[in-house]
Scaffold this motif. Structure first.
Motif, PDB file in Angstrom:
ATOM      1  N   MET A 118       0.829  -1.200   0.000  1.00 40.48           N
ATOM      2  CA  MET A 118       0.000   0.000   0.000  1.00 40.48           C
ATOM      3  C   MET A 118       0.871   1.260   0.000  1.00 40.48           C
ATOM      4  O   MET A 118       0.578   2.250  -0.686  1.00 40.48           O
ATOM      5  N   THR A 119       1.941   1.225   0.769  1.00 39.58           N
ATOM      6  CA  THR A 119       2.831   2.380   0.854  1.00 39.58           C
ATOM      7  C   THR A 119       3.543   2.614  -0.467  1.00 39.58           C
ATOM      8  O   THR A 119       3.710   3.768  -0.903  1.00 39.58           O
ATOM      9  N   ALA A 120       3.943   1.540  -1.121  1.00 38.09           N
ATOM     10  CA  ALA A 120       4.584   1.677  -2.432  1.00 38.09           C
ATOM     11  C   ALA A 120       3.609   2.260  -3.452  1.00 38.09           C
ATOM     12  O   ALA A 120       3.970   3.131  -4.257  1.00 38.09           O
ATOM     13  N   ALA A 121       2.353   1.796  -3.402  1.00 39.90           N
ATOM     14  CA  ALA A 121       1.339   2.325  -4.318  1.00 39.90           C
ATOM     15  C   ALA A 121       1.082   3.797  -4.036  1.00 39.90           C
ATOM     16  O   ALA A 121       0.898   4.605  -4.961  1.00 39.90           O
ATOM     17  N   ALA A 122       1.074   4.179  -2.765  1.00 41.47           N
ATOM     18  CA  ALA A 122       0.844   5.580  -2.401  1.00 41.47           C
ATOM     19  C   ALA A 122       1.995   6.459  -2.861  1.00 41.47           C
ATOM     20  O   ALA A 122       1.779   7.591  -3.330  1.00 41.47           O
ATOM     21  N   ALA A 125       1.638   6.961  -6.582  1.00 45.67           N
ATOM     22  CA  ALA A 125       0.526   7.863  -6.890  1.00 45.67           C
ATOM     23  C   ALA A 125       0.868   9.308  -6.559  1.00 45.67           C
ATOM     24  O   ALA A 125       0.462  10.241  -7.266  1.00 45.67           O
ATOM     25  N   ALA A 126       1.614   9.513  -5.462  1.00 44.80           N
ATOM     26  CA  ALA A 126       1.962  10.873  -5.034  1.00 44.80           C
ATOM     27  C   ALA A 126       2.784  11.604  -6.087  1.00 44.80           C
ATOM     28  O   ALA A 126       2.702  12.836  -6.205  1.00 44.80           O
ATOM     29  N   ARG A 127       3.558  10.844  -6.832  1.00 43.01           N
ATOM     30  CA  ARG A 127       4.349  11.474  -7.900  1.00 43.01           C
ATOM     31  C   ARG A 127       3.460  12.058  -8.992  1.00 43.01           C
ATOM     32  O   ARG A 127       3.903  12.915  -9.766  1.00 43.01           O
ATOM     33  N   ASN A 128       2.209  11.614  -9.025  1.00 37.25           N
ATOM     34  CA  ASN A 128       1.238  12.132  -9.991  1.00 37.25           C
ATOM     35  C   ASN A 128       0.184  13.026  -9.333  1.00 37.25           C
ATOM     36  O   ASN A 128      -0.864  13.292  -9.920  1.00 37.25           O
ATOM     37  N   GLY A 129       0.462  13.444  -8.092  1.00 35.24           N
ATOM     38  CA  GLY A 129      -0.456  14.345  -7.408  1.00 35.24           C
ATOM     39  C   GLY A 129      -1.662  13.686  -6.782  1.00 35.24           C
ATOM     40  O   GLY A 129      -2.643  14.366  -6.444  1.00 35.24           O
ATOM     41  N   ILE A 130      -1.615  12.365  -6.612  1.00 34.08           N
ATOM     42  CA  ILE A 130      -2.687  11.606  -5.956  1.00 34.08           C
ATOM     43  C   ILE A 130      -2.162  11.156  -4.601  1.00 34.08           C
ATOM     44  O   ILE A 130      -1.104  10.533  -4.516  1.00 34.08           O
ATOM     45  N   GLN A 361       1.348  16.233   0.734  1.00 32.16           N
ATOM     46  CA  GLN A 361       1.083  14.940   1.356  1.00 32.16           C
ATOM     47  C   GLN A 361       0.375  15.125   2.693  1.00 32.16           C
ATOM     48  O   GLN A 361       0.907  15.749   3.611  1.00 32.16           O
ATOM     49  N   PRO A 362      -0.853  14.618   2.870  1.00 32.13           N
ATOM     50  CA  PRO A 362      -1.524  14.692   4.180  1.00 32.13           C
ATOM     51  C   PRO A 362      -0.879  13.720   5.158  1.00 32.13           C
ATOM     52  O   PRO A 362      -0.293  12.708   4.766  1.00 32.13           O
ATOM     53  N   GLU A 363      -1.003  14.040   6.425  1.00 34.49           N
ATOM     54  CA  GLU A 363      -0.441  13.182   7.472  1.00 34.49           C
ATOM     55  C   GLU A 363      -1.534  12.716   8.422  1.00 34.49           C
ATOM     56  O   GLU A 363      -2.475  13.469   8.682  1.00 34.49           O
ATOM     57  N   PRO A 364      -1.402  11.450   8.903  1.00 33.15           N
ATOM     58  CA  PRO A 364      -0.300  10.531   8.686  1.00 33.15           C
ATOM     59  C   PRO A 364      -0.359   9.868   7.311  1.00 33.15           C
ATOM     60  O   PRO A 364      -1.440   9.478   6.852  1.00 33.15           O
ATOM     61  N   SER A 365       0.786   9.774   6.676  1.00 38.80           N
ATOM     62  CA  SER A 365       0.884   9.126   5.375  1.00 38.80           C
ATOM     63  C   SER A 365       0.817   7.613   5.540  1.00 38.80           C
ATOM     64  O   SER A 365       0.888   7.084   6.659  1.00 38.80           O
ATOM     65  N   PHE A 366       0.715   6.916   4.422  1.00 38.85           N
ATOM     66  CA  PHE A 366       0.785   5.448   4.482  1.00 38.85           C
ATOM     67  C   PHE A 366       2.143   5.011   5.019  1.00 38.85           C
ATOM     68  O   PHE A 366       2.246   3.985   5.694  1.00 38.85           O
ATOM     69  N   ALA A 367       3.197   5.771   4.736  1.00 41.77           N
ATOM     70  CA  ALA A 367       4.518   5.429   5.267  1.00 41.77           C
ATOM     71  C   ALA A 367       4.526   5.527   6.789  1.00 41.77           C
ATOM     72  O   ALA A 367       5.125   4.687   7.478  1.00 41.77           O
ATOM     73  N   ASP A 368       3.858   6.548   7.338  1.00 43.41           N
ATOM     74  CA  ASP A 368       3.734   6.662   8.795  1.00 43.41           C
ATOM     75  C   ASP A 368       2.976   5.461   9.361  1.00 43.41           C
ATOM     76  O   ASP A 368       3.354   4.895  10.399  1.00 43.41           O
TER      77      ASP A 368
END
Length: 392
Positions: A118-122, A125-130, A361-368
């Motif tokens: 999920m974190t990898a997908a996020a 996606a973030a690189r495309n503004g999602i 990027q909103p927090e907490p992110s998927f990485a968090d």
């Protein structure tokens, strides 16, 4: 005055968390000036009759009986995931791939491997503004947000010790019925992931430090329960069934662990749904070289603060967190009029919408949330190894 552009939301799931999220989406723009205007566009659930009733009650404009239909719709910008943990990874990854922002309830997934995917997908996606965010809503409790501010300002000095508890009693009756929260294949874990995840995230967030290792104990006090409980919501509240077939409980009833944070602080954590008389006692205490802070969600508008500079006779003093300068509070009621559980979800919407409008990027992110998942996994691994120390 320019009308904000819409943020069209599609929600998956409509039980306990679905109701809380629906209330937040409706309420946030009525009390906060948001850069985007949330619209409750569609809610998805498997039962047509049930989801239609939920949509009518909670204010959703349309319904779907297949969550994948939400991803196909051009009139939806964000997917809000309020389903059991075993579905999070599939829905979130598909939604991000479809170009939809994602809000996903905690814990992020049932396993570290799923959370990593999920974190990898996020990240992609973030690189495309999602963007994707995980819903640790206690971060939005004004008193806890104030605690984080005070720690960051150095009011407590160097933090030495953290004490964190999450105590509930809704499963203390051995004849309370089975729910999905007691099935590891659906929930991932019991008290550990359900409520323990909250205190792990909150403690790390307030300190600005990560847990690096744990020694843990897990216990299941009631090994089987009557079948036929509420498999959608919390279940077990006020209903018992001593007769009939029983199902096997495959998760923990209680989790206890010691922890070390990076930079030196140590911590003691406890999560249980067996603490009679405790309804939602999320308790946090931070002890530093200059002072201490203590919080209990059962008195959630109060933060207790001890300032060592005032001398040993001063004792703890109560900060009533209802002043306009306190986090989030200025948009609500006059001083002294407290906020409740539901406000954390509203503040979550405010922070999420604000970040999305700014392209941040909103927090907490998927990485968090992945880091929290790794702590939960380390707790389970330590418990399985007779409480041996396990690194995160």
């Amino acid at each position: 005055m320019t009308t904000p552009s819409p943020l069209r939301v599609g929600m998956v799931g409509y039980a306990f968390m679905g109701a809380a999220h629906s209330h937040a989406w409706r309420t946030a723009p009525r009390f906060f000036d948001l850069p985007l205007r949330p619209e409750l566009t569609a809610v998805a659930g498997r039962s047509a009759a049930s989801v239609e009733a939920a949509a009518a009650k909670m204010g959703w404009a349309s319904v779907e009986t297949d969550w994948q239909r939400l991803l196909e719709r051009d009139d939806i910008d964000l997917i809000d995931i309020c389903t059991p943990g075993d579905t999070h990874a599939e829905i979130a990854i598909a939604a991000l791939s479809a170009g939809k922002h994602v809000l996903c309830e905690k814990p992020l997934a049932n396993t570290v491997a799923e959370a990593e995917q999920m974190t990898a997908a996020a990240a992609a996606a973030a690189r495309n503004g999602i963007f994707a965010m995980c819903g640790f809503t206690y971060r939005r409790t004004p008193a806890l947000a104030l605690a984080r501010r005070m720690v960051a300002e150095g009011r407590l000095g160097t933090i030495r010790h953290v004490r964190a508890q999450y105590l509930q009693d809704w499963l203390s009756d051995a004849n309370a019925p089975m729910t999905w929260r007691l099935d590891k294949s659906k929930s991932g874990s019991g008290a550990l992931g359900d409520i323990g995840a909250h205190i792990v995230d909150a403690a790390q967030w307030i300190l600005g430090r990560h847990i690096t290792g744990v020694s843990a104990l897990l216990e299941t006090f009631v090994p089987d329960r009557p079948l036929g409980g509420d498999l959608v919501g919390l279940g077990g509240h006020g209903n018992t069934a001593a007769e009939g077939p029983r199902g096997t409980v495959t998760v923990d009833d209680a989790a206890i662990f010691t922890a070390r944070f990076d930079g030196g602080p140590v911590g003691v954590f406890e999560a249980t749904r067996m603490a009679l008389g405790r309804k939602n006692a999320m308790r946090l205490e931070f002890n530093g070289t200059k002072g201490s802070l203590a919080f209990d969600f059962e008195d959630n508008n109060v933060l207790s603060y001890y300032d060592a500079a005032e001398g040993p006779d001063a004792g703890f003093r109560r900060i009533i967190v209802t002043e306009p300068e306190h986090p989030y509070v200025g948009n609500w009621w006059p001083t002294g009029h407290g906020l409740g559980y539901e406000h954390g979800f509203t503040h979550q919407v405010v922070d999420l919408v604000t970040a999305l409008a700014a392209g941040q990027q909103p927090e907490p992110s998927f990485a968090d949330a992945l880091q929290v998942q790794r702590v939960l996994a380390a707790v389970e691994a330590s418990a399985e190894a007779s409480s041996q120390w396990h690194s995160v």
